[in-house]
Design a protein around this motif. Sequence first.
Motif, PDB file in Angstrom:
ATOM      1  N   SER A  48       0.843  -1.192   0.000  1.00 20.35           N
ATOM      2  CA  SER A  48       0.000   0.000   0.000  1.00 20.35           C
ATOM      3  C   SER A  48       0.879   1.243   0.000  1.00 20.35           C
ATOM      4  O   SER A  48       2.084   1.157   0.148  1.00 20.35           O
ATOM      5  CB  SER A  48      -0.924  -0.006   1.221  1.00 20.35           C
ATOM      6  OG  SER A  48      -0.155   0.023   2.399  1.00 20.35           O
ATOM      7  N   LEU A  49       0.250   2.374  -0.148  1.00 21.69           N
ATOM      8  CA  LEU A  49       0.958   3.646  -0.127  1.00 21.69           C
ATOM      9  C   LEU A  49       0.692   4.305   1.213  1.00 21.69           C
ATOM     10  O   LEU A  49      -0.440   4.655   1.531  1.00 21.69           O
ATOM     11  CB  LEU A  49       0.486   4.541  -1.272  1.00 21.69           C
ATOM     12  CG  LEU A  49       1.214   5.872  -1.440  1.00 21.69           C
ATOM     13  CD1 LEU A  49       2.686   5.617  -1.763  1.00 21.69           C
ATOM     14  CD2 LEU A  49       0.574   6.673  -2.540  1.00 21.69           C
ATOM     15  N   TYR A  50       1.731   4.426   2.026  1.00 22.92           N
ATOM     16  CA  TYR A  50       1.611   5.046   3.338  1.00 22.92           C
ATOM     17  C   TYR A  50       1.804   6.548   3.177  1.00 22.92           C
ATOM     18  O   TYR A  50       2.827   6.996   2.676  1.00 22.92           O
ATOM     19  CB  TYR A  50       2.659   4.463   4.289  1.00 22.92           C
ATOM     20  CG  TYR A  50       2.703   5.133   5.634  1.00 22.92           C
ATOM     21  CD1 TYR A  50       1.671   4.969   6.549  1.00 22.92           C
ATOM     22  CD2 TYR A  50       3.764   5.949   5.981  1.00 22.92           C
ATOM     23  CE1 TYR A  50       1.703   5.587   7.783  1.00 22.92           C
ATOM     24  CE2 TYR A  50       3.805   6.574   7.213  1.00 22.92           C
ATOM     25  CZ  TYR A  50       2.772   6.388   8.109  1.00 22.92           C
ATOM     26  OH  TYR A  50       2.806   7.003   9.333  1.00 22.92           O
ATOM     27  N   GLN A  51       0.810   7.322   3.566  1.00 18.14           N
ATOM     28  CA  GLN A  51       0.898   8.773   3.469  1.00 18.14           C
ATOM     29  C   GLN A  51       0.831   9.366   4.875  1.00 18.14           C
ATOM     30  O   GLN A  51      -0.248   9.560   5.424  1.00 18.14           O
ATOM     31  CB  GLN A  51      -0.223   9.315   2.594  1.00 18.14           C
ATOM     32  CG  GLN A  51      -0.078   8.854   1.170  1.00 18.14           C
ATOM     33  CD  GLN A  51      -1.194   9.363   0.294  1.00 18.14           C
ATOM     34  OE1 GLN A  51      -2.354   9.239   0.636  1.00 18.14           O
ATOM     35  NE2 GLN A  51      -0.818   9.933  -0.826  1.00 18.14           N
ATOM     36  N   PRO A  52       1.996   9.638   5.464  1.00 20.59           N
ATOM     37  CA  PRO A  52       2.030  10.163   6.827  1.00 20.59           C
ATOM     38  C   PRO A  52       1.431  11.563   6.917  1.00 20.59           C
ATOM     39  O   PRO A  52       1.452  12.325   5.952  1.00 20.59           O
ATOM     40  CB  PRO A  52       3.519  10.182   7.163  1.00 20.59           C
ATOM     41  CG  PRO A  52       4.211  10.226   5.848  1.00 20.59           C
ATOM     42  CD  PRO A  52       3.310   9.526   4.861  1.00 20.59           C
ATOM     43  N   GLU A  53       0.886  11.867   8.068  1.00 19.45           N
ATOM     44  CA  GLU A  53       0.338  13.200   8.316  1.00 19.45           C
ATOM     45  C   GLU A  53       1.488  14.201   8.407  1.00 19.45           C
ATOM     46  O   GLU A  53       2.550  13.887   8.931  1.00 19.45           O
ATOM     47  CB  GLU A  53      -0.435  13.215   9.639  1.00 19.45           C
ATOM     48  CG  GLU A  53      -1.672  12.354   9.628  1.00 19.45           C
ATOM     49  CD  GLU A  53      -2.747  12.904   8.717  1.00 19.45           C
ATOM     50  OE1 GLU A  53      -2.918  14.138   8.672  1.00 19.45           O
ATOM     51  OE2 GLU A  53      -3.395  12.101   8.044  1.00 19.45           O
ATOM     52  N   PRO A  54       1.282  15.417   7.912  1.00 23.95           N
ATOM     53  CA  PRO A  54       2.343  16.420   8.042  1.00 23.95           C
ATOM     54  C   PRO A  54       2.487  16.885   9.492  1.00 23.95           C
ATOM     55  O   PRO A  54       1.533  16.849  10.258  1.00 23.95           O
ATOM     56  CB  PRO A  54       1.851  17.570   7.160  1.00 23.95           C
ATOM     57  CG  PRO A  54       0.378  17.388   7.074  1.00 23.95           C
ATOM     58  CD  PRO A  54       0.119  15.909   7.206  1.00 23.95           C
ATOM     59  N   VAL A  55       3.695  17.263   9.844  1.00 21.22           N
ATOM     60  CA  VAL A  55       3.961  17.880  11.142  1.00 21.22           C
ATOM     61  C   VAL A  55       3.829  19.372  10.906  1.00 21.22           C
ATOM     62  O   VAL A  55       4.333  19.903   9.921  1.00 21.22           O
ATOM     63  CB  VAL A  55       5.388  17.527  11.626  1.00 21.22           C
ATOM     64  CG1 VAL A  55       5.721  18.278  12.897  1.00 21.22           C
ATOM     65  CG2 VAL A  55       5.521  16.024  11.815  1.00 21.22           C
ATOM     66  N   GLU A  56       3.149  20.079  11.816  1.00 24.25           N
ATOM     67  CA  GLU A  56       2.869  21.491  11.582  1.00 24.25           C
ATOM     68  C   GLU A  56       3.025  22.308  12.856  1.00 24.25           C
ATOM     69  O   GLU A  56       2.624  21.869  13.919  1.00 24.25           O
ATOM     70  CB  GLU A  56       1.441  21.632  11.056  1.00 24.25           C
ATOM     71  CG  GLU A  56       0.992  23.041  10.867  1.00 24.25           C
ATOM     72  CD  GLU A  56      -0.451  23.114  10.392  1.00 24.25           C
ATOM     73  OE1 GLU A  56      -0.708  22.700   9.246  1.00 24.25           O
ATOM     74  OE2 GLU A  56      -1.301  23.560  11.177  1.00 24.25           O
TER      75      GLU A  56
END
Length: 82
Positions: free
Chosen positions: A2-10
């Motif tokens: 699968s394609l893991y799309q991590p949440e951005p750090v902000e």
Amino acid sequence: MSLYQPEPVEISTRIRPGEWTEESLAELVITYRARIAEMGAPPTEVATDIERNDDGSVKVVVSWVKAAIAGDEDSVPGGQPL
């Protein structure tokens, strides 16, 4: 796979009219970018967005936009089911 799309750090803030100058805004951006870099972000993955509002306030957002990773999300540190 699968394609893991991590949440951005902000890191973000809003500053009211009259409580900032161009110089203090520039210093704040430098500080936020340094904090994101301390977390391991390469400079190419750090995005800065400054929104100047009609009322004189400003919103500053500095983000680490992590690239998507192809593979098993369990192989990513802190991986989570999709």
